[in-house]
Write an enzyme that holds these catalytic residues in place. Sequence first.
Site, PDB file in Angstrom:
ATOM      1  N   ASP A 157       0.833  -1.199   0.000  1.00  0.00           N
ATOM      2  CA  ASP A 157       0.000   0.000   0.000  1.00  0.00           C
ATOM      3  C   ASP A 157       0.866   1.246   0.000  1.00  0.00           C
ATOM      4  OD1 ASP A 157      -1.915   1.922   0.257  1.00  0.00           O
ATOM      5  OD2 ASP A 157      -2.549   1.361   2.273  1.00  0.00           O
ATOM      6  N   ASP A 358      -1.940   6.519  -6.056  1.00  0.00           N
ATOM      7  CA  ASP A 358      -2.356   5.522  -5.073  1.00  0.00           C
ATOM      8  C   ASP A 358      -2.470   4.129  -5.692  1.00  0.00           C
ATOM      9  OD1 ASP A 358      -3.236   4.535  -2.603  1.00  0.00           O
ATOM     10  OD2 ASP A 358      -5.335   4.832  -3.134  1.00  0.00           O
TER      11      ASP A 358
END
Length: 478
Positions: A157, A358
């Site tokens: 992440d 992201d």
Amino acid sequence: MFAYSALPVVLLALLHLSLSSVVATATATSYPDFQLLNVKQVLIGTKIPRPLEVSGVRENQGKWKMKLVHRDMLYSNATATFKDHGHRFHARMQRDVKRVASLLRRLSGGGDQDGAAAYEANDFGSEVVSGMDQGSGEYFVRIGVGSPPRSHYMVIDSGSDIVWVQCQPCSQCYKQSDPVFDPAESASYSGVSCSSSVCDRVENSGCNARQCGYEVMYGDGSYTKGTLALETLTFGRTVVKKVAIGCGHINRGMFTGAAGLLGIGGGSMSLIGQLGGQTGGAFSYCLVSRGTDASGSLVFGRGAMPVGAAWIPLLHNPRAPSYYYIGLSGLGVGGTQVPVPKDIFQLTELGYGGVVMDTGTAITRLPTMAYNALRDAFIAQTTNLPRTSGVSIFDTCYNVSGFVSIQVPTISFYFSNGPILTLPANNFLIPVGDVGTFCFAFSPSTSGLSIIGNIQQEGIQISFDGANGFVGFGPNVC
Ligand SMILES: *[C@@H]1O[C@H](CO)[C@@H](O)[C@H](O)[C@H]1NC(C)=O
Ligand SMILES: *[C@@H]1O[C@H](CO)[C@@H](O)[C@H](O)[C@H]1NC(C)=O
């Protein structure tokens, strides 16, 4: 070359299309098309975290490479429904909406006092709180934890600043695909005391029997709670000692399958921050898609920095140090810039707006005004395809049943320092759940925040040079 490899074979047969004939030909250019490689070796406000004393990286020509798999691949055997493209697509869009809602709660709030207040109440000063809502994660790597190393799938992440795994003894653990890590079986595990400087770095740390405790809460109520430890992690043949990891004894959430999470955000407690000096904050990834059997890669170390990439300055947002912001100045369709207000992508001095890269968001979100301009220009130039009704979060969809090949205008990102990234066609026109329906894969954001999602990043080598404050696109396709 722009084969829709994401289409299941069955679907291809129904469409009477072969892989190579579903061509969304870029009218203007072929990928990669970068203009003006304008690399300025200056630091643009990027915080360089002081590295922790992580030791023992055996440098492999200055880089080490991991296989990166999409969750659809990880679960393709597990659940029958995940074999179904339609189910997978809708599940992914549901996760995406939650992820974006969570990012917006954390990062937006410009002009919205409630938003700003909520941010302060929940997240301010909590460096370890991740923006990862579902915690479910889209991409996974397999790494070894402890000595001898036990293999585990970890979510990666780019918006998280902590590394953690579920740990024995487990007061509460969700189901994972490998046995839960047991510190008692590892010779290299050592607890972190409360007085340690490592403990200080974890802002919502606490003390439990002189051991440093940590706790990470996620937007949907998922959490991990346990003790901080130093442990050896093994990435392929590269062994990294004394990585500060959370050993989670109480965990809840949708991390299904994965043993934990590998934060590669911009903060000092992420894996990248901890490697600091040894990798120079350098890593590179290639995201490979959507229900295919192909895997992408995640490469650490300066040796991973490609020659010939288009380099864009990374911007630092003190309100959200985990996130990688970039300077975007405009969007293009068919080689022409679309009219958007000049400062619509600007990261403001107060840390609102801006453009975040992201890995956990699938579909790129743009402020409504920018989205509308982009979509309208795309529709205006896509006159050869029949429109069909919107699906899921998409309002611009086409019925390509019966088409052997389709042509669409190119979509480009214009970066503030000059380079232009022109996306491959299958990074913006994607098959959705309904057979023969392809949608324009962008979506409006209700706030000023823009998010470059993983579907737009797929197949493009993306490199982060944290030490110098740059992100590079290309030059390789993957
Ligand atoms: C899928 O199943 C096969 C055999 O049943 C197994 O070898 C493979 O490791 C599984 N894949 C994943 C990603 O779990
Ligand atoms: C798409 O077009 C085909 C004919 O070309 C038609 O049979 C089908 O119903 C259409 N699908 C949708 C969802 O409109």
